[in-house]
Design a protein around this motif. Sequence first.
Motif, mmCIF file in Angstrom:
data_model
loop_
_atom_site.group_PDB
_atom_site.id
_atom_site.type_symbol
_atom_site.label_atom_id
_atom_site.label_comp_id
_atom_site.label_asym_id
_atom_site.label_seq_id
_atom_site.Cartn_x
_atom_site.Cartn_y
_atom_site.Cartn_z
ATOM 1 N N ASP A 185 -6.833 6.462 -10.678
ATOM 2 C CA ASP A 185 -6.889 5.509 -11.786
ATOM 3 C C ASP A 185 -7.662 6.087 -12.973
ATOM 4 O O ASP A 185 -8.080 5.330 -13.840
ATOM 5 C CB ASP A 185 -7.497 4.177 -11.324
ATOM 6 C CG ASP A 185 -8.926 4.338 -10.801
ATOM 7 O OD1 ASP A 185 -9.267 5.447 -10.322
ATOM 8 O OD2 ASP A 185 -9.698 3.371 -10.854
ATOM 9 N N VAL A 199 -4.206 1.466 -19.409
ATOM 10 C CA VAL A 199 -3.209 1.384 -18.325
ATOM 11 C C VAL A 199 -3.740 1.991 -17.034
ATOM 12 O O VAL A 199 -3.477 1.485 -15.946
ATOM 13 C CB VAL A 199 -1.890 2.074 -18.766
ATOM 14 C CG1 VAL A 199 -0.879 2.103 -17.631
ATOM 15 C CG2 VAL A 199 -1.299 1.364 -19.986
ATOM 16 N N ARG A 200 -4.509 3.057 -17.157
ATOM 17 C CA ARG A 200 -5.225 3.714 -16.069
ATOM 18 C C ARG A 200 -4.321 4.540 -15.148
ATOM 19 O O ARG A 200 -3.733 4.020 -14.213
ATOM 20 C CB ARG A 200 -6.034 2.724 -15.212
ATOM 21 C CG ARG A 200 -6.912 1.733 -15.941
ATOM 22 C CD ARG A 200 -7.943 2.313 -16.876
ATOM 23 N NE ARG A 200 -8.714 3.367 -16.254
ATOM 24 C CZ ARG A 200 -9.078 4.481 -16.901
ATOM 25 N NH1 ARG A 200 -8.769 4.675 -18.165
ATOM 26 N NH2 ARG A 200 -9.768 5.408 -16.269
ATOM 27 N N TYR A 250 0.830 -1.198 0.000
ATOM 28 C CA TYR A 250 0.000 0.000 0.000
ATOM 29 C C TYR A 250 0.870 1.256 0.000
ATOM 30 O O TYR A 250 1.831 1.355 0.759
ATOM 31 C CB TYR A 250 -0.864 0.054 1.274
ATOM 32 C CG TYR A 250 -1.949 -0.983 1.343
ATOM 33 C CD1 TYR A 250 -2.926 -1.082 0.364
ATOM 34 C CD2 TYR A 250 -2.010 -1.865 2.420
ATOM 35 C CE1 TYR A 250 -3.935 -2.032 0.464
ATOM 36 C CE2 TYR A 250 -3.026 -2.819 2.518
ATOM 37 C CZ TYR A 250 -3.983 -2.899 1.530
ATOM 38 O OH TYR A 250 -4.970 -3.834 1.632
ATOM 39 N N ALA A 277 -3.713 4.426 -7.060
ATOM 40 C CA ALA A 277 -3.531 3.795 -8.376
ATOM 41 C C ALA A 277 -2.422 2.756 -8.237
ATOM 42 O O ALA A 277 -1.604 2.822 -7.315
ATOM 43 C CB ALA A 277 -3.150 4.857 -9.403
ATOM 44 N N SER A 278 -2.379 1.809 -9.155
ATOM 45 C CA SER A 278 -1.378 0.737 -9.098
ATOM 46 C C SER A 278 0.034 1.308 -8.924
ATOM 47 O O SER A 278 0.457 2.191 -9.661
ATOM 48 C CB SER A 278 -1.426 -0.083 -10.386
ATOM 49 O OG SER A 278 -0.407 -1.057 -10.360
ATOM 50 N N ASN A 279 0.747 0.787 -7.929
ATOM 51 C CA ASN A 279 2.097 1.320 -7.683
ATOM 52 C C ASN A 279 3.035 1.032 -8.857
ATOM 53 O O ASN A 279 3.943 1.818 -9.137
ATOM 54 C CB ASN A 279 2.659 0.805 -6.351
ATOM 55 C CG ASN A 279 2.678 -0.711 -6.241
ATOM 56 O OD1 ASN A 279 2.383 -1.412 -7.203
ATOM 57 N ND2 ASN A 279 3.031 -1.215 -5.065
ATOM 58 N N ILE A 280 2.793 -0.064 -9.565
ATOM 59 C CA ILE A 280 3.641 -0.387 -10.724
ATOM 60 C C ILE A 280 3.477 0.693 -11.790
ATOM 61 O O ILE A 280 4.455 1.200 -12.343
ATOM 62 C CB ILE A 280 3.275 -1.780 -11.283
ATOM 63 C CG1 ILE A 280 3.637 -2.850 -10.237
ATOM 64 C CG2 ILE A 280 3.965 -2.042 -12.611
ATOM 65 C CD1 ILE A 280 3.271 -4.264 -10.634
ATOM 66 N N ILE A 281 2.243 1.072 -12.050
ATOM 67 C CA ILE A 281 1.977 2.097 -13.059
ATOM 68 C C ILE A 281 2.503 3.455 -12.590
ATOM 69 O O ILE A 281 3.112 4.200 -13.361
ATOM 70 C CB ILE A 281 0.452 2.193 -13.346
ATOM 71 C CG1 ILE A 281 -0.154 0.804 -13.640
ATOM 72 C CG2 ILE A 281 0.174 3.171 -14.468
ATOM 73 C CD1 ILE A 281 0.460 0.047 -14.772
ATOM 74 N N ASN A 305 -7.925 3.256 -3.054
ATOM 75 C CA ASN A 305 -6.739 2.715 -2.385
ATOM 76 C C ASN A 305 -5.476 2.984 -3.172
ATOM 77 O O ASN A 305 -4.499 2.231 -3.093
ATOM 78 C CB ASN A 305 -6.916 1.215 -2.151
ATOM 79 C CG ASN A 305 -6.507 0.826 -0.743
ATOM 80 O OD1 ASN A 305 -5.735 1.548 -0.120
ATOM 81 N ND2 ASN A 305 -6.995 -0.279 -0.239
#
Lengths: 404, 404
Positions: free
Chosen positions: B103, B252-253, B72, B286-290, B284
């Motif tokens: 996102d 990808v968002r 997180y 956006a994706s940490n990878i993105i 929560n």
Amino acid sequence: MVKRNKNFAKLQAGYLFPEINRRKKEFMEKHPDADLISLGIGDTTEPLPQVVVEALKEVADEMGTVEGYSGYGDEQGLTELRKKVAEIFYPGLIEADELFISDGAKCDTGRLQMMFGNEMTIAVQDPSYPVYVDSAVIMGQTGSYVTEKKQFENIVYMPCTAENDFFPKLKKADIIYFCSPNNPTGAVATKEQLEHLVRFAKENDAIIVFDAAYAEFITDPNLPKTIYEIEGAKEVAIEVSSFSKPFGYTGVRLGWTVVPKELKYSDGTAVHNDWNRIMTTVFNGASNIIQKATLRSLNDEGLGEMKRLIAYYLQNAKIIKDALDKMGYQTYGGDNAPYIWVKTKSDNSWKAFNHILEETQIVTTPGSGFGPGGETYVRFSAFGHRKKIEEAVARLQKAVLEHI
Amino acid sequence: MVKRNKNFAKLQAGYLFPEINRRKKEFMEKHPDADLISLGIGDTTEPLPQVVVEALKEVADEMGTVEGYSGYGDEQGLTELRKKVAEIFYPGLIEADELFISDGAKCDTGRLQMMFGNEMTIAVQDPSYPVYVDSAVIMGQTGSYVTEKKQFENIVYMPCTAENDFFPKLKKADIIYFCSPNNPTGAVATKEQLEHLVRFAKENDAIIVFDAAYAEFITDPNLPKTIYEIEGAKEVAIEVSSFSKPFGYTGVRLGWTVVPKELKYSDGTAVHNDWNRIMTTVFNGASNIIQKATLRSLNDEGLGEMKRLIAYYLQNAKIIKDALDKMGYQTYGGDNAPYIWVKTKSDNSWKAFNHILEETQIVTTPGSGFGPGGETYVRFSAFGHRKKIEEAVARLQKAVLEHI
């Protein structure tokens, strides 16, 4: 100027975990050399499985080519992923198009409340995951906060205590939020208990929102991993779940919600239709990179990695629980769940939280953050590197925790 | 059984783009050999920039290690990414902590409505992006749909027509949704027009939600790319934006919303606080990878790639617009926007949509999907591979489009 949405004034302080972070930061400012161990927020710490890493890299490469690139997908998720998740986690129990892929259970909880609207009444286990209550407040389903009771008007609280084995006396409401394995108590409902829950919902015209985010921690084969193992559940229950804990996706973001087609409102319309409308209107699909990589990782290797991660955290839970048990604490959960719910001597769980933080530099979660029923408890999370867990246990055993 | 949220019964048919997809699928079933070209939904088609691909792979590898893994993050987004986006897109105009990573703009629009609650009145440009209206209906801000007017009660519609150069006569409401470069008309508001908008909001106690998702398509240096270029805008405007179009992130968002601290409700509380509460409670992160990969890609190379992608789609727009102009159509937009808004002879834009689809196998978007003001228009999107765009133009020029 525009009038503020009056529901926001009802909310109490900050959402729990940002508040814990704030206190952590404050503590670190006062004690810059402190070596904090966080057993607070249920946040995964172990690396992503290699099968996921390799799939992510493959997908990234493909997205850099004309042939492999994709833009908007169906908001409900990749068809193949919906099928795969349904097949693995709900074999023979649901149809793939009853399962909607999302960016996580917390976000879906918010969207569910948006779907339910402001005229629903909700019941929650007390203690429970704070998002159910906070999102109900935001949507206007509740009255004011009653300070003496530490409860919101118009929310039905169902106390879960050691006395009732953390399975509450069920109470009437339109929507019953139920979490098993439970966050925060670590209790797992038995088949008989869930049968009772489903029967109660049917008899009392309620919809169950079943939070199964921790289902993969269930290792006891006699315990149900999904509400749909219970006959008739598809007529009364929505299930929310997530890859966060089993795949270490807390930051990666991928979850799902199942809305069975049998679930109907009193006017005969399918809840499924309205959920589909919510997902297509205020959501735009989970990241395609994450979805595609996950789809490719849901093979034998990936499912094996999932089991390994779960076993690792469950071993952590055992280490913490055994230590606290030996220290004489009454502990609950931790067997088929990553949380240990610990009864303290303190009458105020933020005090207990502070006391543990000061004496051991361990961050826990105060029970009252989950509702008034958690006031004399703290929650230990089993997410952490093994070494940190062992160090935490050593500190606890050395510490003088006279107030808790 | 539980009573359905009455707001859902008010919604009209499906959300626009799923409805277009449904018609596409239906057409393909009837004409399985058809070679459809989609100029409908504004969906990117060109590969992700290599700098993004490489960053994604790097981050994936790191997430597979103990040191590089992260769970997180702050729900508001990575601190460094917030700083970087603020610096690049709002130099000197906003503080980093006024910008929240998400996102995407569509999802933020839904969350904004959840924050505003059901007592707000909204005004929209007519035509406009359907999510503003649909989410208002879902939240209960509106009355019923009035079939004759093709409008919802309690929504203030501000017609944008060729006659007013697609800048509407502004009307009073609590929240004014304003999109520039506009989806669907392609119109871009001038500095004077936005000054007028900001002044109007101040004088009429309104909050502007400024949708700047297409800002990067503005190449004319005299046109404002953000509402915050206008003095005083921070006291009245929220801005929503996105990486979807400039970086090819539709699937990808990743997007963001700016809520300035100066923006206050009538009780003196900061909108920023409530937005922070929304983002931490029902979102929560956006994706940490993105997020991490994007942060690493926002360098000279990445920004250059962004320009290249934008220029590519703008060239597509020019090709489509020139062809339609030559065919004698009145066209709007397409200069500093990826959409061409085309006046048809038809009095029903779904008919025009069907006619174009039947005659040329090109999917457009019917203007009425954006509100009653779009009834005699269709929207052509400039997103597509160049070859497809050229093929589409050739088909249009050959076709007999007598009804439109």
